[in-house]
Design a protein around this motif. Structure first.
Motif, PDB file in Angstrom:
ATOM      1  N   GLN A   1       0.839  -1.201   0.000  1.00 44.17           N
ATOM      2  CA  GLN A   1       0.000   0.000   0.000  1.00 44.17           C
ATOM      3  C   GLN A   1       0.873   1.249   0.000  1.00 44.17           C
ATOM      4  OE1 GLN A   1      -2.312  -0.821   3.511  1.00 44.17           O
ATOM      5  NE2 GLN A   1      -4.056  -1.542   2.298  1.00 44.17           N
ATOM      6  N   GLU A   2       1.945   1.224   0.757  1.00 45.09           N
ATOM      7  CA  GLU A   2       2.852   2.368   0.841  1.00 45.09           C
ATOM      8  C   GLU A   2       3.506   2.640  -0.517  1.00 45.09           C
ATOM      9  OE1 GLU A   2       4.467   5.633   2.437  1.00 45.09           O
ATOM     10  OE2 GLU A   2       3.187   4.278   3.588  1.00 45.09           O
TER      11      GLU A   2
ATOM     12  N   ALA B   1       0.925   4.125  -2.859  1.00 47.91           N
ATOM     13  CA  ALA B   1       0.656   5.512  -2.490  1.00 47.91           C
ATOM     14  C   ALA B   1       1.751   6.431  -3.023  1.00 47.91           C
ATOM     15  CB  ALA B   1       0.535   5.627  -0.972  1.00 47.91           C
TER      16      ALA B   1
ATOM     17  N   SER C   1      -1.664   9.524  -0.046  1.00 47.31           N
ATOM     18  CA  SER C   1      -1.290   8.915   1.229  1.00 47.31           C
ATOM     19  C   SER C   1      -1.659   7.432   1.238  1.00 47.31           C
ATOM     20  CB  SER C   1      -2.007   9.619   2.383  1.00 47.31           C
ATOM     21  OG  SER C   1      -3.392   9.339   2.344  1.00 47.31           O
ATOM     22  N   ARG C   2      -1.013   6.702   2.126  1.00 46.51           N
ATOM     23  CA  ARG C   2      -1.353   5.284   2.304  1.00 46.51           C
ATOM     24  C   ARG C   2      -2.804   5.159   2.757  1.00 46.51           C
ATOM     25  NH1 ARG C   2      -0.831   1.929   6.919  1.00 46.51           N
ATOM     26  NH2 ARG C   2      -0.971  -0.249   6.337  1.00 46.51           N
ATOM     27  N   GLN C   3      -3.253   6.102   3.572  1.00 44.44           N
ATOM     28  CA  GLN C   3      -4.640   6.090   4.052  1.00 44.44           C
ATOM     29  C   GLN C   3      -5.621   6.199   2.881  1.00 44.44           C
ATOM     30  OE1 GLN C   3      -5.555   5.419   7.221  1.00 44.44           O
ATOM     31  NE2 GLN C   3      -7.608   5.287   6.393  1.00 44.44           N
ATOM     32  N   THR C   4      -5.266   6.949   1.856  1.00 43.77           N
ATOM     33  CA  THR C   4      -6.124   7.052   0.667  1.00 43.77           C
ATOM     34  C   THR C   4      -6.250   5.696  -0.010  1.00 43.77           C
ATOM     35  OG1 THR C   4      -5.547   9.374   0.317  1.00 43.77           O
ATOM     36  CG2 THR C   4      -6.370   8.155  -1.604  1.00 43.77           C
TER      37      THR C   4
ATOM     38  N   ILE D   1      -5.886   2.757   1.400  1.00 43.83           N
ATOM     39  CA  ILE D   1      -6.692   1.915   2.291  1.00 43.83           C
ATOM     40  C   ILE D   1      -8.174   2.233   2.111  1.00 43.83           C
ATOM     41  CG2 ILE D   1      -7.258   1.470   4.720  1.00 43.83           C
ATOM     42  CD1 ILE D   1      -4.229   1.972   5.305  1.00 43.83           C
ATOM     43  N   SER D   2      -8.521   3.512   2.096  1.00 41.97           N
ATOM     44  CA  SER D   2      -9.923   3.921   1.961  1.00 41.97           C
ATOM     45  C   SER D   2     -10.519   3.491   0.625  1.00 41.97           C
ATOM     46  CB  SER D   2     -10.051   5.437   2.124  1.00 41.97           C
ATOM     47  OG  SER D   2      -9.711   5.822   3.434  1.00 41.97           O
TER      48      SER D   2
ATOM     49  N   LYS E   1     -11.113  -0.329   0.631  1.00 38.90           N
ATOM     50  CA  LYS E   1     -12.249  -0.719   1.469  1.00 38.90           C
ATOM     51  C   LYS E   1     -13.580  -0.174   0.963  1.00 38.90           C
ATOM     52  CE  LYS E   1      -9.689  -1.591   5.644  1.00 38.90           C
ATOM     53  NZ  LYS E   1      -9.666  -1.494   7.090  1.00 38.90           N
TER      54      LYS E   1
ATOM     55  N   ARG F   1     -14.554   2.923   0.913  1.00 36.34           N
ATOM     56  CA  ARG F   1     -15.033   4.090   1.661  1.00 36.34           C
ATOM     57  C   ARG F   1     -14.810   5.390   0.893  1.00 36.34           C
ATOM     58  NH1 ARG F   1     -12.233   2.703   7.324  1.00 36.34           N
ATOM     59  NH2 ARG F   1     -10.491   2.977   5.906  1.00 36.34           N
ATOM     60  N   TYR F   2     -13.993   5.330  -0.143  1.00 36.91           N
ATOM     61  CA  TYR F   2     -13.663   6.533  -0.906  1.00 36.91           C
ATOM     62  C   TYR F   2     -13.572   6.163  -2.373  1.00 36.91           C
ATOM     63  CZ  TYR F   2     -10.769  10.339  -2.768  1.00 36.91           C
ATOM     64  OH  TYR F   2     -10.283  11.376  -3.531  1.00 36.91           O
TER      65      TYR F   2
END
Length: 64
Positions: free
Chosen positions: A16-17, A20, A26-29, A31-32, A35, A37-38
Motif C-alpha cells: 500500500q505504501e 501511495a 497517502s497510504r490512508q487514501t 486503504i480507503s 475498502k 469508503r472513498y
C-alpha cells in the motif's frame, strides 16, 4: 463502486505504501479506496489503472 485494487496490487507484489508513493497520495487514501469508503477522482482512477497496465473498467466496477 467496487474495485479490485487490493487483488491487483497483491498480484504485482506492491505494498500500500509503494502504491501511495507511485500515485502521490497517502497510504490512508489507498486503504480507503480498497475498502470502498472513498471513490477516487477520474484522474486518480486512470493513474491507478495505469499502475496495473490495464483500463479503469478492469479495476473499478459499478455495483448493480
Amino acid at each position: 463502486m467496487e474495485n479490485r485494487i487490493k487483488e491487483l496490487r497483491q498480484e504485482k507484489g506492491i505494498s500500500q505504501e509503494q502504491m501511495a508513493e507511485m500515485l502521490g497520495v497517502s497510504r490512508q487514501t489507498i486503504i480507503s479506496i480498497e475498502k470502498g469508503r472513498y471513490n477516487p477522482s477520474l484522474p486518480l482512477a486512470i493513474r491507478i489503472a495505469r499502475c496495473f497496465d490495464t483500463n479503469v473498467e478492469e479495476v473499478f466496477q459499478l455495483e448493480e
